[in-house]
Design a protein around this motif. Structure first.
Motif, PDB file in Angstrom:
ATOM      1  N   TYR A   9       0.831  -1.196   0.000  1.00 19.69           N
ATOM      2  CA  TYR A   9       0.000   0.000   0.000  1.00 19.69           C
ATOM      3  C   TYR A   9       0.869   1.251   0.000  1.00 19.69           C
ATOM      4  CZ  TYR A   9      -4.027  -2.954   1.106  1.00 19.69           C
ATOM      5  OH  TYR A   9      -5.017  -3.901   1.058  1.00 19.69           O
ATOM      6  N   GLY A  10       0.317   2.289  -0.582  1.00 16.94           N
ATOM      7  CA  GLY A  10       0.977   3.584  -0.574  1.00 16.94           C
ATOM      8  C   GLY A  10      -0.065   4.673  -0.433  1.00 16.94           C
ATOM      9  N   GLY A  11       0.388   5.887  -0.262  1.00 15.85           N
ATOM     10  CA  GLY A  11      -0.558   6.978  -0.116  1.00 15.85           C
ATOM     11  C   GLY A  11       0.110   8.319  -0.263  1.00 15.85           C
ATOM     12  N   GLN A  12      -0.607   9.355   0.111  1.00 15.96           N
ATOM     13  CA  GLN A  12      -0.050  10.695   0.084  1.00 15.96           C
ATOM     14  C   GLN A  12      -0.800  11.562   1.084  1.00 15.96           C
ATOM     15  OE1 GLN A  12      -1.198  11.832  -4.076  1.00 15.96           O
ATOM     16  NE2 GLN A  12      -2.148  13.605  -3.110  1.00 15.96           N
ATOM     17  N   ALA A  13      -0.122  12.567   1.582  1.00 20.67           N
ATOM     18  CA  ALA A  13      -0.758  13.522   2.472  1.00 20.67           C
ATOM     19  C   ALA A  13      -1.561  14.521   1.657  1.00 20.67           C
ATOM     20  CB  ALA A  13       0.300  14.244   3.312  1.00 20.67           C
ATOM     21  N   VAL A  14      -2.690  14.941   2.202  1.00 15.94           N
ATOM     22  CA  VAL A  14      -3.488  16.002   1.602  1.00 15.94           C
ATOM     23  C   VAL A  14      -3.757  17.040   2.695  1.00 15.94           C
ATOM     24  CG1 VAL A  14      -4.547  14.480  -0.119  1.00 15.94           C
ATOM     25  CG2 VAL A  14      -5.650  14.760   2.108  1.00 15.94           C
ATOM     26  N   ILE A  15      -4.489  18.078   2.369  1.00 15.59           N
ATOM     27  CA  ILE A  15      -4.775  19.116   3.345  1.00 15.59           C
ATOM     28  C   ILE A  15      -5.654  18.545   4.459  1.00 15.59           C
ATOM     29  CG2 ILE A  15      -5.714  21.433   3.726  1.00 15.59           C
ATOM     30  CD1 ILE A  15      -3.255  21.338   1.918  1.00 15.59           C
ATOM     31  N   LEU A 163      16.407  22.092  -4.366  1.00 21.64           N
ATOM     32  CA  LEU A 163      15.348  21.288  -3.764  1.00 21.64           C
ATOM     33  C   LEU A 163      15.276  21.489  -2.258  1.00 21.64           C
ATOM     34  CD1 LEU A 163      13.224  18.999  -3.928  1.00 21.64           C
ATOM     35  CD2 LEU A 163      15.110  17.374  -3.705  1.00 21.64           C
ATOM     36  N   LEU A 164      16.424  21.407  -1.583  1.00 19.73           N
ATOM     37  CA  LEU A 164      16.451  21.548  -0.128  1.00 19.73           C
ATOM     38  C   LEU A 164      15.995  22.939   0.299  1.00 19.73           C
ATOM     39  CD1 LEU A 164      19.799  19.716   0.770  1.00 19.73           C
ATOM     40  CD2 LEU A 164      17.463  18.825   0.891  1.00 19.73           C
ATOM     41  N   SER A 165      16.422  23.957  -0.432  1.00 23.45           N
ATOM     42  CA  SER A 165      16.028  25.330  -0.098  1.00 23.45           C
ATOM     43  C   SER A 165      14.519  25.506  -0.251  1.00 23.45           C
ATOM     44  CB  SER A 165      16.761  26.328  -1.007  1.00 23.45           C
ATOM     45  OG  SER A 165      18.151  26.228  -0.836  1.00 23.45           O
ATOM     46  N   TYR A 166      13.974  24.967  -1.346  1.00 23.09           N
ATOM     47  CA  TYR A 166      12.536  25.076  -1.597  1.00 23.09           C
ATOM     48  C   TYR A 166      11.725  24.373  -0.501  1.00 23.09           C
ATOM     49  CZ  TYR A 166       8.024  23.982  -3.741  1.00 23.09           C
ATOM     50  OH  TYR A 166       6.685  23.815  -3.980  1.00 23.09           O
ATOM     51  N   LEU A 167      12.123  23.139  -0.172  1.00 26.75           N
ATOM     52  CA  LEU A 167      11.394  22.381   0.844  1.00 26.75           C
ATOM     53  C   LEU A 167      11.479  23.051   2.213  1.00 26.75           C
ATOM     54  CD1 LEU A 167      12.344  18.720  -0.135  1.00 26.75           C
ATOM     55  CD2 LEU A 167      10.127  19.839  -0.426  1.00 26.75           C
ATOM     56  N   TYR A 168      12.655  23.578   2.536  1.00 26.23           N
ATOM     57  CA  TYR A 168      12.813  24.235   3.838  1.00 26.23           C
ATOM     58  C   TYR A 168      11.937  25.485   3.930  1.00 26.23           C
ATOM     59  CZ  TYR A 168      14.818  26.888   7.671  1.00 26.23           C
ATOM     60  OH  TYR A 168      14.977  27.617   8.824  1.00 26.23           O
ATOM     61  N   ILE A 169      11.917  26.272   2.881  1.00 21.99           N
ATOM     62  CA  ILE A 169      11.147  27.523   2.898  1.00 21.99           C
ATOM     63  C   ILE A 169       9.649  27.250   3.033  1.00 21.99           C
ATOM     64  CG2 ILE A 169      10.460  29.519   1.511  1.00 21.99           C
ATOM     65  CD1 ILE A 169      13.329  29.548   0.401  1.00 21.99           C
ATOM     66  N   LEU A 175       0.446  25.804   7.047  1.00 21.02           N
ATOM     67  CA  LEU A 175      -0.335  24.827   6.296  1.00 21.02           C
ATOM     68  C   LEU A 175       0.541  23.691   5.776  1.00 21.02           C
ATOM     69  CD1 LEU A 175      -3.154  24.140   5.206  1.00 21.02           C
ATOM     70  CD2 LEU A 175      -2.574  25.421   3.138  1.00 21.02           C
ATOM     71  N   ILE A 176       1.712  24.025   5.229  1.00 16.88           N
ATOM     72  CA  ILE A 176       2.609  22.994   4.704  1.00 16.88           C
ATOM     73  C   ILE A 176       3.208  22.168   5.840  1.00 16.88           C
ATOM     74  CG2 ILE A 176       4.703  22.571   3.357  1.00 16.88           C
ATOM     75  CD1 ILE A 176       2.283  23.478   1.749  1.00 16.88           C
ATOM     76  N   LYS A 177       3.474  22.807   6.970  1.00 17.96           N
ATOM     77  CA  LYS A 177       3.989  22.053   8.110  1.00 17.96           C
ATOM     78  C   LYS A 177       2.997  20.975   8.531  1.00 17.96           C
ATOM     79  CE  LYS A 177       5.620  22.439  12.876  1.00 17.96           C
ATOM     80  NZ  LYS A 177       5.884  23.338  14.025  1.00 17.96           N
ATOM     81  N   ARG A 178       1.706  21.325   8.565  1.00 15.71           N
ATOM     82  CA  ARG A 178       0.684  20.330   8.910  1.00 15.71           C
ATOM     83  C   ARG A 178       0.579  19.260   7.823  1.00 15.71           C
ATOM     84  NH1 ARG A 178      -2.483  20.870  13.061  1.00 15.71           N
ATOM     85  NH2 ARG A 178      -4.141  19.619  12.105  1.00 15.71           N
ATOM     86  N   LEU A 179       0.746  19.668   6.568  1.00 15.05           N
ATOM     87  CA  LEU A 179       0.741  18.690   5.478  1.00 15.05           C
ATOM     88  C   LEU A 179       1.869  17.686   5.664  1.00 15.05           C
ATOM     89  CD1 LEU A 179      -0.540  18.007   2.623  1.00 15.05           C
ATOM     90  CD2 LEU A 179       1.352  19.310   1.664  1.00 15.05           C
ATOM     91  N   PHE A 180       3.035  18.165   6.047  1.00 17.39           N
ATOM     92  CA  PHE A 180       4.176  17.282   6.276  1.00 17.39           C
ATOM     93  C   PHE A 180       3.956  16.389   7.507  1.00 17.39           C
ATOM     94  CE2 PHE A 180       7.563  20.093   3.964  1.00 17.39           C
ATOM     95  CZ  PHE A 180       6.968  19.768   2.755  1.00 17.39           C
ATOM     96  N   GLN A 181       3.191  16.877   8.471  1.00 16.89           N
ATOM     97  CA  GLN A 181       2.849  16.030   9.622  1.00 16.89           C
ATOM     98  C   GLN A 181       1.947  14.880   9.188  1.00 16.89           C
ATOM     99  OE1 GLN A 181       1.489  19.409  12.207  1.00 16.89           O
ATOM    100  NE2 GLN A 181       2.679  18.353  13.789  1.00 16.89           N
ATOM    101  N   LYS A 288       7.030  15.443   9.120  1.00 17.14           N
ATOM    102  CA  LYS A 288       7.166  15.935  10.490  1.00 17.14           C
ATOM    103  C   LYS A 288       6.446  14.952  11.412  1.00 17.14           C
ATOM    104  CE  LYS A 288       9.090  19.834   9.147  1.00 17.14           C
ATOM    105  NZ  LYS A 288      10.535  20.117   9.386  1.00 17.14           N
ATOM    106  N   GLU A 289       6.811  14.973  12.688  1.00 12.74           N
ATOM    107  CA  GLU A 289       6.144  14.092  13.651  1.00 12.74           C
ATOM    108  C   GLU A 289       4.674  14.499  13.791  1.00 12.74           C
ATOM    109  OE1 GLU A 289       6.840  11.371  15.265  1.00 12.74           O
ATOM    110  OE2 GLU A 289       8.839  11.208  14.381  1.00 12.74           O
ATOM    111  N   PRO A 290       3.746  13.562  13.562  1.00  9.88           N
ATOM    112  CA  PRO A 290       2.318  13.899  13.621  1.00  9.88           C
ATOM    113  C   PRO A 290       1.774  13.875  15.043  1.00  9.88           C
ATOM    114  CG  PRO A 290       2.577  11.602  13.023  1.00  9.88           C
ATOM    115  CD  PRO A 290       3.974  12.173  13.136  1.00  9.88           C
ATOM    116  N   THR A 291       0.660  14.557  15.229  1.00 15.20           N
ATOM    117  CA  THR A 291      -0.057  14.502  16.498  1.00 15.20           C
ATOM    118  C   THR A 291      -0.915  13.230  16.526  1.00 15.20           C
ATOM    119  OG1 THR A 291      -1.988  15.683  15.643  1.00 15.20           O
ATOM    120  CG2 THR A 291      -0.174  17.021  16.535  1.00 15.20           C
TER     121      THR A 291
END
Length: 315
Positions: A9-15, A163-169, A175-181, A288-291
Motif C-alpha cells: 500500500y501507498g498513499g499521500q498527504a493532503v490538506i 530542492l532543499l532550499s525550496y522544501l525548507y522555505i 499549512l505545509i507544516k501540517r501537510l508534512f505532519q 514531520k512528527e504527527p499529532t
C-alpha cells in the motif's frame, strides 16, 4: 502477518488528511474543523493497455508516476474544498450572498488547481527542476572546464541545493507544516501495518515517520540517476544541453523508478540498505512528527481501504 503475504500500500498527504490507494479504491480521510472525519472514495479503474504498460520495466515507472499525479490531484482537490468550506464557515459576519460568491470563486480555482496539480503540473514542475539547474550551471561554469562529468556533478549539486532550499522555505508555513505532519502519519501507518502491529494510535506512533517507498526518495534518485544518464551524452551548446535534458527526462524517470523499487526490495539487507538512505534523509524535511489526532485520521483512511479490499475479495 509477513510482508510477503501483504498487499503493498501507498498513499499521500493532503490538506488536513491522508489518501491511501488500495486494490479496489483510493480513499481520503480528512478532519473537519468540527472534528468530524470525512471520507472521499474513488474506485480504481485501469484500462487494459495501461495495465500492460505497467508491466514493462522503465516504461512502468513513467506510467505509474503520471497516473499517480492525475489521481492524486482529485483527492487533493477534495481536501482543499473541505478546508475551504471550514474557512468559510468561520466567517460568521459575512452575508450569505458573500459566502456563496466566495465559495463559487474558490471552487473555480479548485477546478483550475486540479488541472495544474495533476499531470500538467508534474510535467511542468519536472521540466523546470530539470532545465533551470542546467542553465545556472552553464552560465556559471560553462567556460571553466570541458569535463562533462564534472559539469553533471555540479548540475546535480545545484538541483539538490535548489530542492532543499525550496522544501525548507515552504515547510515554514503553517499549512505545509501540517501537510508534512500528515505525510509522517501516512508513513507511520504503513510501517505499522507492514510490521503486523495493531493499528491503534499508540502503536502507530512508535514507528518511524521515514519510509523507503516514499516519493521523496524518488526525487533524490531522479537527481542521482540523471547525473549518470546525462554523462553518456555530449553537448556543444547551452541549447543542445537543455534539449537533451528534456528529451532524456522519461529515461531518467524510468530508471529512477526502478532504482526506488530496487532499494525497497533490498532494505532488509544490512550491506545494501544504505542505497535508500539519501531518500530517507530528504524525508526529514518532507515529513514531520504527527499529532495523535493526525495519526487517527491516517488510521481511519487506511482501515477504510482495507475494508473495501476485503469486500472486493468476498464479492
Amino acid at each position: 502477518m509477513s510482508q510477503s503475504t501483504q498487499n503493498i500500500y501507498g498513499g499521500q498527504a493532503v490538506i488536513e488528511g491522508v489518501m491511501f490507494a488500495g486494490r479496489n479504491a483510493n480513499v481520503t480521510a480528512v478532519r473537519r474543523k468540527n472534528n468530524e472525519i470525512k471520507f472521499y472514495e474513488v474506485p480504481r479503474k485501469t484500462t487494459p493497455w495501461i495495465q500492460k504498460l505497467k508491466k514493462i520495466p522503465l516504461v512502468r515507472g513513467v506510467v505509474a508516476i503520471l497516473e499517480s499525479s492525475a489521481k492524486g490531484s482529485q483527492h487533493l482537490n477534495f481536501s482543499m474544498e473541505s478546508y475551504a468550506e471550514d474557512e468559510l464557515e468561520e466567517g460568521k459576519d459575512e452575508s450569505a450572498a458573500a459566502k456563496t460568491e466566495e465559495k463559487k470563486g474558490w471552487s473555480l480555482s479548485m477546478i483550475v488547481g486540479v488541472a495544474v496539480a495533476g499531470i500538467i503540473s508534474f510535467i511542468a514542475g519536472k521540466l523546470v527542476f530539470t532545465v533551470v539547474p542546467a542553465l545556472i550551471e552553464q552560465l556559471i561554469f560553462g567556460h571553466a572546464f570541458k569535463n562533462i562529468i564534472v559539469h553533471n556533478l555540479l548540475e546535480g549539486a545545484i538541483k539538490i541545493l535548489f530542492l532543499l532550499s525550496y522544501l525548507y522555505i515552504i515547510s515554514l508555513t503553517p499549512l505545509i507544516k501540517r501537510l508534512f505532519q500528515y505525510h509522517g502519519a501516512e508513513h507511520k501507518v504503513i510501517s505499522a501495518y507492514e510490521a503486523g502491529a495493531e493499528l491503534t494510535v499508540s502503536n502507530v506512533q512508535r514507528f518511524t515517520r521515514l519510509h523507503y517507498r516514499c516519493g521523496s526518495s524518488f526525487i533524490v534518485f531522479s537527481v542521482l540517476v540523471g547525473i549518470v544518464v546525462y554523462s553518456f551524452f555530449h553537448w556543444d551548446s547551452l541549447w543542445e544541453r537543455v534539449y537533451l535534458r528534456v528529451l532524456l527526462l522519461p529515461v531518467v524517470l524510468g530508471f529512477s523508478y526502478e532504482a526506488l523499487r530496487l532499494t525497497n526490495s533490498m532494505r532488509e539487507l544490512p550491506v545494501l540498505r544504505f542505497l535508500g538512505y539519501p531518500g530517507l534523509w530528504l524525508q526529514k524535511l518532507t515529513t514531520k512528527e504527527p499529532t495523535d489526532d493526525q495519526v487517527a485520521v491516517s488510521i481511519a483512511s487506511f482501515n477504510r481501504v482495507l475494508e473495501l479490499d476485503r469486500q472486493g475479495v468476498q464479492s
